[in-house]
Design a protein around this motif. Structure first.
Motif, PDB file in Angstrom:
ATOM      1  N   CYS A   1      -1.157 -15.306  13.389  1.00  0.00           N
ATOM      2  CA  CYS A   1      -2.398 -15.295  12.595  1.00  0.00           C
ATOM      3  C   CYS A   1      -2.035 -15.549  11.138  1.00  0.00           C
ATOM      4  O   CYS A   1      -1.265 -14.793  10.544  1.00  0.00           O
ATOM      5  CB  CYS A   1      -3.102 -13.948  12.748  1.00  0.00           C
ATOM      6  SG  CYS A   1      -4.641 -13.837  11.815  1.00  0.00           S
TER       7      CYS A   1
ATOM      8  N   MET B   1      -8.927 -16.412   9.740  1.00  0.00           N
ATOM      9  CA  MET B   1      -8.614 -16.803  11.114  1.00  0.00           C
ATOM     10  C   MET B   1      -8.855 -15.639  12.070  1.00  0.00           C
ATOM     11  O   MET B   1      -9.392 -15.821  13.175  1.00  0.00           O
ATOM     12  CB  MET B   1      -7.161 -17.263  11.199  1.00  0.00           C
ATOM     13  CG  MET B   1      -6.701 -17.622  12.600  1.00  0.00           C
ATOM     14  SD  MET B   1      -4.953 -18.129  12.621  1.00  0.00           S
ATOM     15  CE  MET B   1      -4.687 -18.315  14.397  1.00  0.00           C
ATOM     16  N   ALA B   2      -8.484 -14.431  11.668  1.00  0.00           N
ATOM     17  CA  ALA B   2      -8.674 -13.259  12.512  1.00  0.00           C
ATOM     18  C   ALA B   2     -10.153 -12.991  12.766  1.00  0.00           C
ATOM     19  O   ALA B   2     -10.563 -12.716  13.896  1.00  0.00           O
ATOM     20  CB  ALA B   2      -8.012 -12.045  11.859  1.00  0.00           C
TER      21      ALA B   2
ATOM     22  N   LYS C   1     -11.505 -15.596  15.186  1.00  0.00           N
ATOM     23  CA  LYS C   1     -11.057 -15.412  16.566  1.00  0.00           C
ATOM     24  C   LYS C   1     -11.641 -14.154  17.202  1.00  0.00           C
ATOM     25  O   LYS C   1     -11.704 -14.053  18.425  1.00  0.00           O
ATOM     26  CB  LYS C   1      -9.524 -15.327  16.596  1.00  0.00           C
ATOM     27  CG  LYS C   1      -8.815 -16.614  16.221  1.00  0.00           C
ATOM     28  CD  LYS C   1      -8.627 -17.508  17.419  1.00  0.00           C
ATOM     29  CE  LYS C   1      -7.733 -18.689  17.090  1.00  0.00           C
ATOM     30  NZ  LYS C   1      -7.499 -19.563  18.255  1.00  0.00           N
TER      31      LYS C   1
ATOM     32  N   LEU D   1      -3.625 -11.754  18.531  1.00  0.00           N
ATOM     33  CA  LEU D   1      -3.125 -12.310  17.273  1.00  0.00           C
ATOM     34  C   LEU D   1      -2.069 -11.376  16.689  1.00  0.00           C
ATOM     35  O   LEU D   1      -2.229 -10.156  16.743  1.00  0.00           O
ATOM     36  CB  LEU D   1      -4.267 -12.477  16.264  1.00  0.00           C
ATOM     37  CG  LEU D   1      -5.442 -13.380  16.667  1.00  0.00           C
ATOM     38  CD1 LEU D   1      -6.564 -13.249  15.654  1.00  0.00           C
ATOM     39  CD2 LEU D   1      -4.999 -14.819  16.784  1.00  0.00           C
TER      40      LEU D   1
ATOM     41  N   VAL E   1       0.021 -10.492  13.163  1.00  0.00           N
ATOM     42  CA  VAL E   1       0.007 -10.680  11.710  1.00  0.00           C
ATOM     43  C   VAL E   1       1.324 -10.169  11.153  1.00  0.00           C
ATOM     44  O   VAL E   1       1.679  -9.003  11.323  1.00  0.00           O
ATOM     45  CB  VAL E   1      -1.171  -9.916  11.059  1.00  0.00           C
ATOM     46  CG1 VAL E   1      -1.151 -10.103   9.550  1.00  0.00           C
ATOM     47  CG2 VAL E   1      -2.496 -10.365  11.643  1.00  0.00           C
TER      48      VAL E   1
END
Length: 950
Positions: free
Chosen positions: A387, A392-393, A396, A572, A574
């Motif tokens: 991610c 983006m998180a 998604k 995801l 990070v």
């Protein structure tokens, strides 16, 4: 020529025409130079031996079509054609394509079978070995069971047919082509009359990684064994292995050896090979392993042995995985395998082969028709993709997410079936017992009502006195064994099976609730992972900042409504090196000290590099990390020439020069002749670590990669040991958390930003709310600029527009990147920076109080890049002229040395003269750098100013 030499000869030969004078025996035309030509060995009229009758490739196959069914032709190129292994892959493909075309379109094969059958009677006198019959081989060492004897004449059970399929798969470049090759074999078989082999055995051998056989044999151990068997010198085999393929090395030395005989044509069956591999897993001593290899070599061709070695290495070099093989059986077979990870069961289900037996030792439960989850059989773990931003998180996970601490340990899947336990790693192998000790005692206490369980977890070392989590790599370490307060702790983060109920189709939120309800925490032994449900981007930014400040690896983000999908990357992860194109990652400039040979397609090349730094106090070079990623193929090829001055020491620690200190594990194949002449590379990694493998105060970099070749730096301006220690100690403190805050604010401020940019070209009168939004215009633009300009500096992009807002009371600068510039969206009163503005610009940034001149010794194109960087950092850049401003604080040079006469033209005694790497260092670290390290060296007479190194 002796009888043995005649028997050793292969019936055909191939090469590229050397002179272009020889003529084809069929068409009588000249075979042009460098054209592939293929010869059939015929009786020589001049001697008792054989001679080569050369043909064009097409002409030889025309000959095959007209010859009698019993006359020898090419069955297997590797076994029948001398010089086959010297051909390139493209040349091999020409011949194999022609062979496949011939087999598909010519009735030759059926005629040959009928002819053979007509001669099968015991009274037949015509059944004689052909001229190319191989020498008799003692087979007493290999025992065949009834099934093996029964199937030995079946071409679909021959090892040669298996090898030929592997060649076809390797030559196919597309995924669909590979699957098509396998599907054709499973449908039509080797003789194209229908497949009559053991499809499960074919699948097991095509997927050696799925059988999980352990052979207790590494590459160097194999060389040691075969050097004894072949009567060859071990060092010679090791030198050949530097090309990167252990199977090729052993094959080459089998062909050279005179100590042991081998078969000239493949006669092995798949069943023999499978039994051999099973028996080999039971052997652990060198003597028994050597005897076992000797027993099968007598029945192997060199290519047979090469393939067997590749089985042992669990890599057939065909770039083919479970998806390719199983989808050749049925389109749903691979999806089923993802759930059950039981190859035997999947093959049986989709082929309806009653003779395929399925283990009944484990309990299993079906999962909505997709397959079965079986206790004590590992399930493919669900995975996570990188991610790169908060945005983006949120995109998604639109319905929210569970933000979970990413623990820096080892992933373990726990299976509990009553009182029986099994533990599987991320790669589905059994976990070493010392890593999961005592869990059988604590897990039943943590799940008092859980009789049957499959848990997803992470194991990590913890300090019971402080509660501190120890770093990655400490599992099983000596320092942990000597400390009674340190033990292994398991952090449970998912449950996919509970008391007969499969939870794969439950949502993440539901599975978490089951864990929280059924699990009792055992402090420092069995813990529940720390999670937080998040819907707002600002909350996510705060969570990321929190874990990074604590020195943790990062977060795993799981959509609240997602199910557990084995093998899928729908979570995801990070980490700081993923965010903002690596802007938050740890970076250091290191010198190339040595190199190792690569493996596979990089065999024989320097492709793994030893990076290090200089210890000024002790005048010695120290190792920091090994790096093997970051270079593309073209760059790697160029480096082979650039690093020619390295000395080959073949990992011998006694050959290390005195200028380097390295642990035995880090002794490379090549060492630099002089480290001060070696290139400097920018190395970026997930984080600095302190694991003791390297000699730079044990500091290293986790997941290192080369991100830039620093042609602008040399050994004297690379990172030193002192600077590395500072970077290590301040690693978590140097993270620019403002990027996260700005990123989370972007969504909230989008309306304000859109209004400021006048995207909708709305000419109506501003409301009070819009006027209030205008007060935040500069803050919003600064947010965008900080992120975009960081990207610009990393990609060396050129800024296309700099604008100043005339009526902006603060006079802030707006910087836009070329491919991100808002088209027709800038305010009407914005002017290019090159134009004069009535409003005085108030700069912001690290260098806002600095006035800088770029010297003429910097190339014009480089000056443009540096000027952009300086502007972004807030500095005022003054043009070089005869009357420079007294406000000038720094003069930037493109060279490391200047003369006094060059210095005097400025008449700025208080200005500091530094190299351009000073700017790069500030930009990379987002911190002001001490000028002394980057100061230019004065040559000639010395001055009395404070700008020089004395």
């Amino acid at each position: 020529m002796s009888d043995n030499e005649q028997q050793d000869e292969k019936p055909f030969a191939v090469e590229k025409a050397k002179t272009g004078r020889a003529k084809c025996k069929k068409c009588k035309a000249v075979i042009e130079k460098d054209t592939i030509r293929i010869a059939k060995l015929v009786n020589s009229p001049f001697s008792e031996g054989k001679m080569k009758a050369w043909h064009h490739v097409d002409c030889l196959f025309d000959v095959f079509a007209k010859q009698r069914a019993t006359t020898k032709r090419i069955d297997d190129p590797e076994d029948d054609i001398d010089g086959w292994n010297e051909l390139s892959n493209d040349d091999k493909k020409i011949i194999t394509d022609k062979l496949n075309e011939f087999e598909n379109n010519t009735p030759y094969k059926n005629l040959k079978r009928q002819s053979t059958q007509s001669q099968a009677g015991p009274s037949s006198k015509k059944k004689k070995p052909s001229n190319d019959t191989e020498k008799t081989v003692d087979t007493s060492d290999i025992s065949l069971n009834k099934n093996e004897n029964k199937s030995s004449n079946n071409p679909d059970d021959s090892f040669r047919s298996f090898r030929r399929l592997c060649v076809d798969i390797a030559n196919a470049s597309a995924y669909t082509e590979k699957t098509a090759c396998i599907k054709k074999m499973f449908q039509f078989g080797s003789s194209e009359d229908g497949f009559e082999g053991d499809i499960l055995l074919w699948c097991k051998l095509l997927l050696p990684m799925a059988t999980k056989r352990v052979y207790h044999l590494q590459s160097k151990q194999l060389i040691k064994l075969f050097s004894r068997i072949f009567g060859q010198h071990e060092d010679d085999m090791l030198e050949d292995y530097e090309n990167g393929d252990i199977a090729e090395t052993i094959m080459n030395f089998l062909e050279k050896n005179t100590a042991i005989q081998y078969a000239k044509k493949s006669i092995l069956t798949l069943q023999e090979v499978d039994n051999f591999l099973n028996e080999l897993t039971q052997l652990t001593t060198e003597d028994t392993q050597t005897a076992k290899f000797k027993s099968i070599i007598k029945r192997c061709t060199p290519n047979d042995l090469k393939m067997i070695i590749r089985f042992i290495k669990n890599d057939l070099r065909i770039k083919c995985g479970p998806k390719h093989v199983l989808e050749a059986i049925h389109e749903d077979a691979y999806r089923t395998y993802q759930h059950s990870n039981n190859l035997e069961e999947v093959v049986k289900k989709f082929t309806n082969k009653s003779e395929i037996r399925v283990s009944s030792t484990s309990a299993s439960t079906s999962v909505s028709g997709k397959g079965k989850v079986a206790l004590m059989t590992p399930v493919l773990p669900m995975l996570a993709e990188a991610c790169k931003s908060v945005e983006m998180a949120i995109k998604k996970c639109p319905n929210g997410m569970l933000s979970e601490i990413k623990y820096d340990g080892e992933r373990v899947q726990v299976h509990k079936n009553g009182n029986k336990f099994s533990y599987f790693s991320r790669s589905l192998k059994s976990v070493m017992p010392h890593k999961v000790t005592d869990f059988e005692k604590f897990i039943p206490k943590a799940f008092p009502n859980g009789d049957d369980l499959i848990l997803d977890s992470e194991i990590i070392m913890t300090d019971r006195t402080t509660g501190q989590l120890l770093p990655f790599g400490s599992l099983g370490g000596k320092k942990t064994k000597d400390n009674p307060n340190i033990n292994v702790c398991i952090f449970i983060f998912d449950c996919i099976y509970y008391n007969g109920v499969v939870l794969l189709n439950k949502t993440m939120k539901e599975r978490r609730k089951i864990l929280e309800k059924q699990m009792t925490i055992i402090p420092n032994r069995v813990m529940l992972s720390e999670v937080q449900e998040i819907h707002d981007p600002q909350d996510l930014s705060q969570m990321i900042a929190k874990v990074l400040r604590l020195g943790l690896e990062g977060l795993v983000l799981k959509p609240t409504h997602s199910i557990y999908e084995p093998g899928k990357r729908h979570w995801l992860k990070v980490k700081k090196d993923y965010l903002f194109d690596g802007a938050m990652a740890d970076t250091v400039d290191l010198v190339v000290l040595g190199a190792w040979y690569g493996t596979g397609r990089k065999g024989g090349m320097k492709s793994i590099f030893l990076m290090g730094c200089y210890d000024e106090d002790n005048d010695i070079w120290l190792t920091v990390t090994k790096v093997h990623s970051g270079h593309d193929d073209d760059t790697l090829a160029k480096l082979q020439d650039q690093l020619k001055d390295m000395i080959k020491i073949s990992k011998d620690p006694y050959l290390l020069p005195k200028w380097i200190k390295a642990n035995n594990r880090m002794v490379p194949d090549f060492i630099a002749k002089d480290p001060k002449t070696q290139p400097v590379w920018e190395i970026t990694g997930a984080e600095f670590t302190n694991q003791g493998c390297h000699t730079a105060d044990s500091i290293s970099i986790r997941f290192p990669r080369v991100t830039k070749i620093r042609d602008d730096k040399n050994w004297s301006t690379a990172t030193t040991l002192k600077e590395l220690k500072v970077l290590f100690s301040k690693s978590s403190d140097s993270i620019d958390f403002s990027l996260l805050a700005q990123s989370s604010d972007k969504k909230k401020k989008k309306t304000t930003l859109d209004h400021f940019l006048n995207i909708n070209n709305d000419n109506s009168v501003d409301t009070d709310e819009q006027c209030e939004n205008k007060n935040n215009e500069n803050e919003i633009i600064d947010v965008e600029n900080l992120i975009m300009n960081k990207k610009t500096s990393n990609n060396n992009s050129k800024a296309a527009f700099h604008a100043v807002i005339d009526n902006d009371s603060t006079g802030n600068t707006s910087n836009w990147i070329e491919d991100r510039k808002p088209i027709n969206a800038l305010p009407e009163n914005a002017k290019p920076r090159s134009e004069k503005c009535d409003t005085k610009v108030k700069r912001k940034g690290i260098l806002s109080k600095f006035c800088i001149i770029l010297d003429d010794d910097i190339p014009i194109n480089r000056r443009k890049v540096l000027k952009q960087k300086l502007t972004t950092l807030g500095a005022e850049v003054e043009k070089k002229n005869n009357s420079p401003s007294s406000n000038v604080t720094h003069i930037i040079h493109g060279i490391n040395e200047i003369t006094i006469s060059e210095l005097r033209i400025y008449e700025l005694p208080l200005a500091k003269h530094v190299t351009e790497s000073w700017i790069d260092a500030i930009e990379t670290t987002s911190m002001l750098q001490n000028e002394k390290r980057y100061a230019v060296t004065l040559v000639g007479e010395y001055c009395s100013c404070s700008c020089t190194k004395k």
